[in-house]
Design a protein around this motif. Structure first.
Motif, PDB file in Angstrom:
ATOM      1  N   LEU A  30      27.442  28.052  26.379  1.00  0.00           N
ATOM      2  CA  LEU A  30      28.672  27.375  26.817  1.00  0.00           C
ATOM      3  C   LEU A  30      28.445  26.653  28.142  1.00  0.00           C
ATOM      4  N   GLY A  33      26.311  23.738  27.575  1.00  0.00           N
ATOM      5  CA  GLY A  33      27.088  22.665  26.951  1.00  0.00           C
ATOM      6  C   GLY A  33      27.846  21.865  27.998  1.00  0.00           C
ATOM      7  N   VAL A  36      25.371  19.825  29.922  1.00  0.00           N
ATOM      8  CA  VAL A  36      24.929  18.611  29.223  1.00  0.00           C
ATOM      9  C   VAL A  36      25.967  17.501  29.367  1.00  0.00           C
ATOM     10  N   THR A  95      19.798  12.283  24.995  1.00  0.00           N
ATOM     11  CA  THR A  95      20.414  13.597  24.784  1.00  0.00           C
ATOM     12  C   THR A  95      20.169  14.089  23.360  1.00  0.00           C
ATOM     13  N   LEU A  99      18.114  17.327  22.129  1.00  0.00           N
ATOM     14  CA  LEU A  99      18.851  18.320  21.353  1.00  0.00           C
ATOM     15  C   LEU A  99      18.123  18.609  20.040  1.00  0.00           C
ATOM     16  N   ILE A 103      16.197  22.184  18.989  1.00  0.00           N
ATOM     17  CA  ILE A 103      16.628  22.957  17.816  1.00  0.00           C
ATOM     18  C   ILE A 103      15.486  23.055  16.801  1.00  0.00           C
ATOM     19  N   ALA A 226      22.017  10.067  15.671  1.00  0.00           N
ATOM     20  CA  ALA A 226      23.147  11.004  15.808  1.00  0.00           C
ATOM     21  C   ALA A 226      23.471  11.679  14.484  1.00  0.00           C
ATOM     22  N   LEU A 230      22.937  15.603  14.601  1.00  0.00           N
ATOM     23  CA  LEU A 230      24.144  16.440  14.664  1.00  0.00           C
ATOM     24  C   LEU A 230      24.406  17.108  13.320  1.00  0.00           C
ATOM     25  N   GLY A 233      21.394  19.475  12.672  1.00  0.00           N
ATOM     26  CA  GLY A 233      21.491  20.543  13.677  1.00  0.00           C
ATOM     27  C   GLY A 233      22.610  21.507  13.329  1.00  0.00           C
ATOM     28  N   ALA A 234      23.746  20.982  12.877  1.00  0.00           N
ATOM     29  CA  ALA A 234      24.874  21.855  12.509  1.00  0.00           C
ATOM     30  C   ALA A 234      24.482  22.741  11.328  1.00  0.00           C
ATOM     31  N   MET A 237      22.341  25.430  12.534  1.00  0.00           N
ATOM     32  CA  MET A 237      23.153  26.429  13.247  1.00  0.00           C
ATOM     33  C   MET A 237      23.769  27.430  12.259  1.00  0.00           C
ATOM     34  N   ARG A 240      21.391  30.262  11.357  1.00  0.00           N
ATOM     35  CA  ARG A 240      20.683  31.009  12.409  1.00  0.00           C
ATOM     36  C   ARG A 240      20.646  32.512  12.155  1.00  0.00           C
ATOM     37  N   ARG A 305      21.031  33.461  17.024  1.00  0.00           N
ATOM     38  CA  ARG A 305      22.444  33.083  17.106  1.00  0.00           C
ATOM     39  C   ARG A 305      22.730  32.416  18.455  1.00  0.00           C
ATOM     40  N   ARG A 306      22.019  32.884  19.489  1.00  0.00           N
ATOM     41  CA  ARG A 306      22.189  32.263  20.810  1.00  0.00           C
ATOM     42  C   ARG A 306      21.022  31.337  21.149  1.00  0.00           C
ATOM     43  N   PRO A 309      21.388  27.366  19.747  1.00  0.00           N
ATOM     44  CA  PRO A 309      22.189  26.430  20.563  1.00  0.00           C
ATOM     45  C   PRO A 309      21.651  26.276  21.981  1.00  0.00           C
TER      46      PRO A 309
ATOM     47  N   GLU B   9      30.774  32.770  18.508  1.00  0.00           N
ATOM     48  CA  GLU B   9      29.635  32.222  17.757  1.00  0.00           C
ATOM     49  C   GLU B   9      29.840  30.757  17.388  1.00  0.00           C
ATOM     50  N   LEU B  11      31.108  28.554  19.484  1.00  0.00           N
ATOM     51  CA  LEU B  11      31.197  27.740  20.700  1.00  0.00           C
ATOM     52  C   LEU B  11      30.194  26.590  20.723  1.00  0.00           C
ATOM     53  N   TRP B  12      29.087  26.763  19.952  1.00  0.00           N
ATOM     54  CA  TRP B  12      28.081  25.679  19.927  1.00  0.00           C
ATOM     55  C   TRP B  12      28.678  24.377  19.409  1.00  0.00           C
ATOM     56  N   PRO B  15      29.926  21.321  22.323  1.00  0.00           N
ATOM     57  CA  PRO B  15      29.106  20.169  22.752  1.00  0.00           C
ATOM     58  C   PRO B  15      28.763  19.221  21.600  1.00  0.00           C
ATOM     59  N   PHE B  16      28.578  19.777  20.393  1.00  0.00           N
ATOM     60  CA  PHE B  16      28.274  18.917  19.242  1.00  0.00           C
ATOM     61  C   PHE B  16      29.417  17.918  19.020  1.00  0.00           C
TER      62      PHE B  16
END
Lengths: 363, 408
Positions: A30, A33, A36, A95, A99, A103, A226, A230, A233-234, A237, A240, A305-306, A309, B9, B11-12, B15-16
């Motif tokens: 957080l 984030g 960034v 950026t 990113l 990842i 992008a 994104l 990357g999502a 995520m 994970r 999980r952490r 990101p 979990e 929260l990522w 920023p996305f």
């Protein structure tokens, strides 16, 4: 015996750290984030045309907020031109590249249970670069460059794992890295061949592009990176938790009901897509995918999980910082790929010496 | 508790989503600069209409616009507000224009000493130019299309003069060739030897001169300068009488429009036949009578064991040609002098030694500046050409010596 272990101050310190990470580790992504977003705004203030942080933030807020821009805006045409056309595309490109690389590197390392793995080590960067220069040789449009770069990245990745499988090494072995080095070298030779075949007009742009540069960023390039970064990357995520299981080893993951093969190929495809889009718009920016996961692991531990990101956001901060450094301090367009390699190598050496495998222990 | 952790979990996503929203903002329509309240209109080389804000705030030289070229064609250093990057400054320092207009070279305010001073990115260049706020930008390398799309006053000195003609504007290339008789060999040249219309240097010099004069609001200044240029070319043709020449040396010269060589009473070896490749063997096959180098010294070239079999080396007819890369890379002033220099090397029997005087006169008439003897030596590469046959006529005091010789 147990009492003796508990009394060991190092173990006690490690336990405290683990407990702290479990309780507050979620706050680090957080904070990163927020960092960034602040760094994006701060980077918009660097340039020949004077721009305050508040004004840059105001313009970006208005641009990003849905709806029309105010009729009497609190900025001049010059200011919005500088932000919207010149600085913001570049800052976003940097950026997103950081990113994506952060990842991708973390996902690869987790999947292969090997801290020496990165997109450039397993050959995916070289493969994507090969696809990119091939598309440039054939004068493909930008979408074609991304497409061929993606195919090249996937092909290189398939070659690496195919080669490792042929030697019955699976993924948990130094053989995979060796295979990646061989495949990478092969694709680098192909890149050299294409450079040899390129005409005088194509060659300089190919060479500069291969060095890894964000010069000439525009809205089209941002869109090109992008969407895969994104989107891919999502998706990573969402995987994970499974990455955590995969990092336990294939047998354990299978015993927990996972389809390891499908998951592995899904991760490889996503990583290839992200790296290919990065390579297609800004050339090969090496070492980020290798260095950043290590730093992230030191911050939040090996829990994906952490970690995922954190690595992504840390990668964004790292590359953004380097790009700002070249523009603001060195006052020149030094290719970021050169700087990441120059900084990445000693950082990895330092981390290896300092951590001595911490965070990657089998415990 | 589980819900709390579940929220953490996710929260990522924050920023996305923020980055995605900022990225989507780039899809908004581009901002557009309004027309200035008062302006005058000019049409550039590509047929684009440019509105130059008044009162005039000056000229800024954008990407690839050479300060020496601007100074030579406009003779207006006082109108410059931005001259370029440190690399452009370095180039100007090697050019004769820095002798004539030292104030441009020495004024730090005209050069980018701020952020991005070494950048090669056109986008950073645009930002720099926005910071300088001129009335007009000159972009000889072709200013980015983006600049025009946002309505900035970017004046392209390249482009297609034919487009201007179609718009009913005067022909930028009129008087090209200066009445030089047609080259009888031209129809026999190999395919691709003459690069499009770039046969005479006037092809780009005259449009540049006319456009620059229009840009600074004095279009009437161009024609007298073009006429003076053409007069020197015509005088040389009259003195040389190329059509009556029985011997034309075969020469190797690069970096010049093809029409210069026949004008000086020479034959370009490249025009004789097509030899593929660009390796060292090619020059040995062509074996020209004279070689004109763009860089390096003739002595070094002659010492190279690879070239010992060449006629030009055996007869010491290798020269460092003046006016390329340094001292005088631009042309309106210098090209007629170069033409005479070549013709005097090739046909010394027909022409009186007059290059030094011609160079001095050209600079004096164009800029009111008197070149020193040392400066003339530098422009003509007298030191480098000291061992080459026939180059002694370009040394100081040569004319006096020859007159004494003839009187004896």
């Amino acid at each position: 015996m147990t009492e003796a272990i508990m009394a060991d101050p190092a173990i006690s310190q490690a336990k405290t750290k683990t407990a702290w990470t479990l309780e507050y580790g979620w706050a680090i992504p957080l904070l990163l984030g927020v960092g960034v977003l602040v760094a994006i705004l701060a980077s918009l203030c660097i340039g020949a045309y004077p721009m305050s942080f508040a004004q840059a933030a105001r313009i970006v807020m208005h641009l990003a907020w849905p709806g029309p821009l105010p009729a009497n805006p609190p900025w001049t045409v010059k200011e919005i031109t500088v932000v919207q056309i010149i600085r913001l595309p570049r800052v976003l490109l940097v950026t997103l590249a950081g990113l994506g690389l952060g990842i991708s590197g973390t996902a690869l390392q987790g999947m292969m249970r090997n801290p020496l793995v990165g997109p450039d080590i397993v050959g995916v960067s070289s493969g994507a670069a090969f696809g990119g220069v091939l598309a440039m040789l054939w004068d493909f449009p930008p979408v074609g460059i991304v497409g061929l770069a993606f195919c090249g990245g996937m092909l290189a990745m398939a070659c690496t794992f195919g080669l490792a499988k042929l030697s019955h090494a699976g993924t948990d072995s130094m053989i995979t890295i060796l295979a990646g080095v061989f495949v990478g070298a092969f694709f680098l030779a192909l890149i050299d061949l294409i450079k040899h075949l390129a005409n005088d007009a194509q060659l300089p742009s190919m060479v500069f592009w291969l060095l890894g540069t964000f010069v000439g960023a525009d809205a089209r390039k941002v869109a090109m990176i992008a969407i895969p970064t994104l989107g891919g990357g999502a998706l990573l995520m969402t995987l994970r938790w499974r990455l955590n299981l995969l990092s336990l080893g294939d047998l354990d993951a299978k015993s927990l009901g996972m389809n390891v093969s499908v998951l592995r190929w899904a991760i490889l495809a996503l990583v290839s897509l992200i790296v290919a889009s990065q390579v297609a718009v800004s050339g090969v920016v090496g070492w980020v995918g290798l260095v950043v996961p290590h730093c992230a692991r030191m911050l939040v531990g090996p829990d994906h999980r952490r970690l995922l990101p954190t690595a992504g956001l840390l990668g964004a901060l790292f590359v953004l910082g380097l790009d700002d450094f070249t523009r603001a301090v060195m006052k020149a367009e030094i290719p970021v790929g050169v700087l990441t390699a120059l900084i990445g190598t000693p950082v990895v050496c330092f981390l290896l010496w300092k951590s001595q495998g911490k965070g990657w222990g089998r415990e | 508790m589980i819900r709390k952790h579940h929220g953490r979990e996710l929260l990522w996503l924050v920023p996305f989503i923020c980055i995605a929203l900022i990225a989507v903002s780039l899809l908004r329509p581009l901002p557009r600069f309004p027309l200035p309240e008062h302006y005058r209109t000019v049409v550039d080389g590509g047929g684009n209409t440019i509105h130059i804000a008044l009162p005039f705030r000056g000229v800024a030289l954008a990407t690839n616009s050479f300060p020496s070229g601007y100074l030579e064609t406009t003779r207006s250093p006082q109108l410059l507000v931005y001259a370029g990057k440190p690399s452009d400054r370095g180039m100007l320092a090697k050019n004769a224009m820095s002798w004539i207009y030292p104030e441009v070279l020495n004024d730090d305010n005209l050069w980018n000493t701020r952020l991005f001073k070494n950048t090669s990115s056109p986008f950073s260049e645009i930002e720099t130019l926005l910071a300088y706020d001129p009335s007009v930008w000159i972009g000889c390398g072709g200013p980015p299309d983006l600049v025009r799309r946002v309505g900035l006053p970017a004046f392209g000195c390249g482009g297609s003069p034919a487009l201007r003609q179609r718009m009913g504007l005067p022909n930028l290339r009129s008087k090209e060739g200066c009445g030089t008789p047609p080259d009888p060999m031209r129809s026999h040249y190999p395919k691709g030897y003459v690069n499009g219309g770039w046969y005479f240097p006037e092809n780009y010099l005259f449009p540049g001169l006319r456009l620059s004069s229009e840009l600074i609001g004095h279009p009437e200044l161009a024609e007298p300068r073009i006429d003076a240029y053409c007069k020197i070319v015509a005088d040389l043709q009259q003195e040389l009488r190329p059509s009556s020449l029985t011997y034309r040396p075969r020469v190797q010269m690069v970096g010049e429009p093809k029409g210069t060589v026949p004008r000086a009473g020479m034959v370009d070896v490249e025009a004789e036949r097509e030899i593929p490749g660009d390796d060292a063997e090619r020059l040995l096959i062509l074996d020209p009578d004279m070689i004109f180098l763009v860089v390096g010294s003739p002595q070094e070239f002659e010492r190279d064991s690879s070239w010992q079999a060449l006629k030009a080396v055996q007869k010491h007819q290798v020269y460092r040609r003046p006016g390329q890369l340094e001292w005088w890379a631009t042309g309106v002033t210098f090209k007629p002098v170069l033409l005479r220099w070549l013709a005097e090397i090739a046909h010394p029997e027909r022409l009186q030694p007059n290059v030094r005087q011609l160079l001095r006169d050209r600079v004096m008439s164009e800029f009111g500046y008197r070149l020193s003897e040392e400066q003339i030596d530098l422009v003509l590469h007298v030191k480098e050409n000291a061992g080459s046959v026939g180059a002694e006529r370009f040394t100081r005091g040569y004319q006096t010596t020859s007159e004494q010789r003839s009187s004896k």
